[in-house]
Design an enzyme around this catalytic site. Structure first.
Site, short mmCIF file in Angstrom:
data_model
loop_
_atom_site.label_atom_id
_atom_site.label_comp_id
_atom_site.label_asym_id
_atom_site.label_seq_id
_atom_site.Cartn_x
_atom_site.Cartn_y
_atom_site.Cartn_z
N CYS A 29 0.48 -1.37 0.12
CA CYS A 29 0.13 -0.02 -0.18
C CYS A 29 0.87 1.29 -0.22
O CYS A 29 1.99 1.43 -0.09
CB CYS A 29 -0.86 0.40 1.41
SG CYS A 29 0.20 0.03 2.51
N CYS A 32 3.75 1.90 3.04
CA CYS A 32 5.03 1.01 2.34
C CYS A 32 5.34 1.81 1.86
O CYS A 32 6.59 1.73 1.85
CB CYS A 32 4.35 -0.30 2.13
SG CYS A 32 3.28 -1.60 2.90
N CYS A 97 45.31 -20.64 -11.68
CA CYS A 97 45.64 -20.96 -10.59
C CYS A 97 44.69 -20.31 -9.62
O CYS A 97 43.66 -19.43 -10.25
CB CYS A 97 46.72 -20.80 -10.06
SG CYS A 97 47.64 -18.71 -10.60
N CYS A 100 44.12 -16.34 -9.65
CA CYS A 100 43.73 -15.91 -10.79
C CYS A 100 42.14 -15.78 -9.68
O CYS A 100 41.44 -15.22 -10.13
CB CYS A 100 43.45 -16.84 -12.12
SG CYS A 100 44.87 -17.26 -12.50
N ASP A 519 12.08 -37.22 12.42
CA ASP A 519 11.38 -37.55 12.69
C ASP A 519 10.58 -38.21 12.57
O ASP A 519 10.83 -39.13 11.23
CB ASP A 519 10.11 -36.06 11.66
CG ASP A 519 8.98 -36.22 11.20
OD1 ASP A 519 8.66 -36.20 12.22
OD2 ASP A 519 8.65 -36.58 10.26
N ASP A 718 10.60 -34.97 5.91
CA ASP A 718 10.51 -35.39 5.12
C ASP A 718 8.74 -34.63 4.49
O ASP A 718 8.83 -33.72 3.46
CB ASP A 718 9.64 -36.95 4.01
CG ASP A 718 8.21 -36.67 5.44
OD1 ASP A 718 8.19 -36.77 6.32
OD2 ASP A 718 7.89 -38.04 4.69
N ASP A 722 8.31 -30.58 8.61
CA ASP A 722 9.48 -29.99 9.00
C ASP A 722 10.10 -29.52 8.30
O ASP A 722 11.58 -29.36 8.78
CB ASP A 722 10.42 -31.58 8.59
CG ASP A 722 9.21 -33.07 8.94
OD1 ASP A 722 9.20 -33.09 10.41
OD2 ASP A 722 9.28 -33.88 8.47
#
Length: 840
Positions: A29, A32, A97, A100, A519, A718, A722
């Site tokens: 808005c 903001c 190397c 670099c 879990d 999973d 989690d």
């Protein structure tokens, strides 16, 4: 790369009429907009700011002086909004190397708007995190070019063909250069070294030509090598030296130029040199160039081998797809498949993209995803994964994920991101290599001055030879390759094992874990209930009871009901029609089937009905101790049976727990089950700690409690709930068969539901860090030991000096040794065989 919210490294922007643009998320808005503008205006150096809600962009104009983009980004964040960041990938050509790498990273970090830049020598790629709108690919490519290298953006999706083509071209150029260098160096080496080592050969040469004529021949041959194949060292090393960021090319350029230049003076202007110092070192300059080119050629081959995992993954991808459009079947390239297309797959074909079956059925080999060798049945509404293989029947499916959204593309991207990342241990290497080349040049100058001042006659010759040896021996190639090559090989090996390291840092972090928090549902267990026991009263048939139960439960949406129906189907029991079905919330279900009234539920439901559960009390207690959920069945007002439903433990789980204990790890189970059930399961599996009755939003606190004593915790889960715990843990390990949210929150993804890949991942982590430490020991130890020898510290005692030619050979060998050692990780043997997919 780090995900720090407040950038810490950047370069100031000079005052300019051109505004800086920032992309801002979270504005909804006008207030903001006002908040953001106010926050930005308070930043020192801001003259004017304009925030547009529709475009979500802020234009910031600088006042006199300097304006720091990181200050504006911090102000936006502190105001409660999120600046948008982009992560861009670039392929970089010309790096040789660790120096670099430092040069490119330093150049990138000076680009306004760049927050972080990580450059990988082994993969020859850079990952750059920039503030959206402030910097883009054009500015990054320009910065790479200004640093003396060639960069190009990596487009979305795998770009392995271009990388392979570039590497093949590089190999061809190196092979040609090496052939020319060897062709012109060999005569110098044979004639010069042969006359030194074989007296008769020396006398024969002196008889057919003069020493001066040999010098002329050596000059002609060495010049071809120095300014033909050796020109690359001037093209890269010269500009780097002028920029004040000397690299390995600069060392080779200085060393060979010193040997070559001294020899030219000795050949054409010998009078300029002190008496007794007229010697030529054309063989040294030519052999050094040839050996270093040989080392680079071997390095390039080894780098290609270290990225073979990506090539193999991309090789799994189908090239074409058979789609149906406007009722016509047509074959099109895979990149032309669109979401919503109906795709036809015949037996033996690869499934081109991810989708959902709409017609037909078949068995699909999904081993490339799950590791499970047994084909999986697919029928209507089942999901199929691109690049898996259709085994038997034909079917049609609707494309739901294409291009970079497919599972294979996501896997490739995860592996590439992990290969391009830096481990914390790399920070030590970066600090050393940042000053290494200038220090070596200083040591070479000190060596030159010391031998000139205190060396024996001819002092100039000794000084030159030893200074050149120092420059040549001290190549930072091995240091730069020590860590990234091991990461590339190990992450590729992990992908073959069904383990994806989404972030390379997890390779080091997982090694330090001492506690595994798991879990229960869907991780330790299959994640779906199954009927495990049915005990009927005397004179009651078990199948009859199951038939009645399933008939009623068929109308239930509860997972326990689904488990009972599945059990009846497995026994081929025909279900009956049910009337007056109702679910009593929190108690159970009831219904009328035929002439029988059924009530199914927990003990409290039976008590509510006024039924005595005494005859089955001991059985129910035993089932509960085994971690199962007892259910009672009443028929026509009489208690007829007790049944039990449980979420079965995966077959792989006990083996995985046992192996984790062998590694000396503490195992904790986090579950929402009641304490009695949780303790029963933990007792069967030998789990050390149990945190039971945890609500979904309490898993983070559970992980924090395990970390409170200083433990390093890896959390395995999973589900969507989690994700916060995966993020909180020191290492998050997601089951790849779980939700996208969980996978995105984890550092490590197990593509199957097999927990045995947890100890496998930890073992690979330990092996990788051990391999990196071996590489670093070799790289640092080599330089620490040989630089003093090259400078001549052994000469006063034992009369030992290191020839520049031997120094070049040792330098090339050091890089090849590091690469060869890293490639040993391809032969890593996991402690456990993990082939079982989720639910097995």
């Amino acid at each position: 790369m780090s995900e720090a919210k407040h950038p810490t490294a950047n370069t100031n922007l000079e005052t300019s009429s051109k505004p800086l643009t920032f992309v801002i998320e979270g504005m909804s808005c006008a207030s903001c907009v006002g908040s953001v503008e106010k926050a930005i205006k308070e930043v020192e150096g801001v003259k004017k700011v304009s925030v547009n809600l529709a475009t979500e962009r802020a234009q910031v104009y600088a006042n006199n002086g300097h304006l720091k983009p990181e200050d504006i980004l911090a102000a936006i964040t502190e105001a409660g909004y999120e600046p948008r960041y982009d992560t861009l990938g670039f392929s970089i050509k010309g790096m040789n190397c660790a120096s670099c790498v430092n040069s490119v990273e330093g150049a990138l970090q000076k680009v306004p708007g760049v927050l972080e830049a990580s450059v990988n020598l082994a993969s020859e790629k850079a990952v750059v995190r920039v503030a959206s709108g402030v910097a883009g690919a054009g500015e990054i490519v320009a910065a790479i070019k200004e640093a003396g290298y060639e960069g190009r953006p990596i487009t979305d999706g795998p770009d392995q063909d271009a990388d392979s083509h570039q590497r093949d071209n590089e190999l061809k150029v190196l092979k040609r250069s090496l052939f020319i260098a060897a062709l012109f160096t060999l005569p110098i080496f044979i004639l010069d070294m042969g006359s030194h080592l074989i007296p008769s050969f020396h006398h024969w040469l002196q008889g057919i030509t003069s020493t001066q004529n040999l010098y002329f021949l050596f000059f002609a041959l060495a010049s071809v090598v120095q300014f033909g194949p050796g020109l690359r060292f001037y093209q890269k090393g010269g500009p780097a030296l002028l920029r004040g960021t000397p690299d390995m090319n600069s060392l080779v350029m200085l060393g060979t130029s010193a040997a070559y230049g001294y020899s030219v003076v000795a050949t054409f202007l010998p009078g300029l040199l002190p008496a007794g110092t007229v010697h030529v070192y054309f063989e040294a300059s030519a052999v050094i160039v040839t050996l270093i080119l040989a080392g680079r050629y071997l390095e390039t081959i080894a780098k290609g081998r270290s990225s073979e995992a990506i090539k193999r993954l991309l090789g799994l991808q189908a090239k074409k797809a058979r789609v149906i459009r406007n009722d016509e079947e047509m074959e099109i390239p895979i990149d032309q498949v669109e979401k919503g297309d109906i795709v036809m797959v015949k037996p033996g074909e690869k499934i081109p993209v991810d989708g959902t079956v709409v017609d037909g059925s078949s068995y699909v080999d999904e081993s490339m995803i799950t590791g499970e060798p047994v084909p999986v049945s697919k029928s209507k509404d089942d999901e199929v994964v691109g690049s898996t293989i259709n085994k038997s029947g034909s079917f049609h499916f609707r494309a739901t994920k294409i291009g970079s959204e497919t599972m294979l593309s996501r896997i490739v991207k995860m592996v590439e991101e992990a290969q391009g990342s830096k481990l914390p241990i790399q920070a030590i290497v970066d600090r050393v290599t940042g000053v290494f080349v200038p220090v070596v040049m200083g040591i070479a100058l000190l060596t030159l001055g010391t031998w000139l001042a205190f060396g024996p006659s001819p002092a100039l010759t000794f000084a030159l030879v030893n200074a050149v040896a120092v420059l040549i021996i001290a190549c930072p190639c091995a240091m730069g390759l020590a860590t990234p090559t091991s990461i590339m090989v190990s992450t590729g090996k992990a992908a073959e094992m069904g383990i994806l390291f989404r972030r390379g840092e997890a390779l080091q972090m997982l090694r330090d874990v001492d506690t595994i928090a798991i879990d229960k549902t869907g991780t330790l267990t299959k994640g779906r209930p199954e009927l495990t026991d049915v005990q009927a009263a005397d004179h009651v048939d078990e199948n009859d009871i199951l038939q009645l139960m399933a008939s009623v439960e068929k109308l239930s949406e509860h997972p326990i009901g689904e488990a009972i129906v599945q059990a009846a189907n497995d026994r081929d029991l025909k279900l009956k029609e049910v009337k007056d079905f109702s679910a009593v919330t929190g108690f159970g279900v009831e219904g009328l089937t035929g002439d029988h009234q059924l009530h199914i539920g927990a003990d409290r439901y039976m008590k509510e009905l006024g039924l005595d559960i005494g005859p089955f009390r001991e059985t129910a207690r035993r089932l509960a101790k085994e971690g199962k959920t007892p259910l009672y069945i009443a028929v026509d007002g009489c208690l007829a049976a007790v049944a039990a439903v449980a979420d079965p433990i995966k077959k792989s789980t006990p083996l995985a727990i046992k192996e984790l204990h062998k590694l000396g790890l503490r195992i904790a189970m986090i579950t929402g089950d009641n304490k009695q059930t949780a303790q029963a399961i933990a007792g069967r599996l030998g789990i050390d700690d149990v945190i039971a009755e945890v609500l979904p939003d309490g898993k983070v606190d559970a992980v924090k409690s395990l970390q409170s004593d200083g433990s390093k915790v890896a959390f395995v889960g999973d589900g969507i709930n989690d994700a916060p715990a995966l993020a909180q843990a020191d290492s998050g390990i997601a089951i790849g068969t779980g939700t996208d949210v969980a996978i995105e929150s984890a550092e490590v993804v197990l593509m199957s539901g097999d927990l045995r890949n947890v100890p496998n991942a930890i073992a690979l982590s330990k092996a990788t860090i051990k391999n990196i430490r071996q590489n670093l020991f070799w790289a640092f130890g080599y330089n620490a030991a040989l630089i003093p020898i090259a400078a001549g510290v052994l000469y006063p005692v034992w009369g030992i000096l290191l020839s520049p030619v031997i120094a070049a050979l040792a330098m090339a060998a050091s890089s090849v040794c590091v690469l060869t050692n890293a490639l040993r990780l391809k032969r890593f043997k996991p402690p456990m065989t993990a082939k079982v997919s989720s639910g097995k």
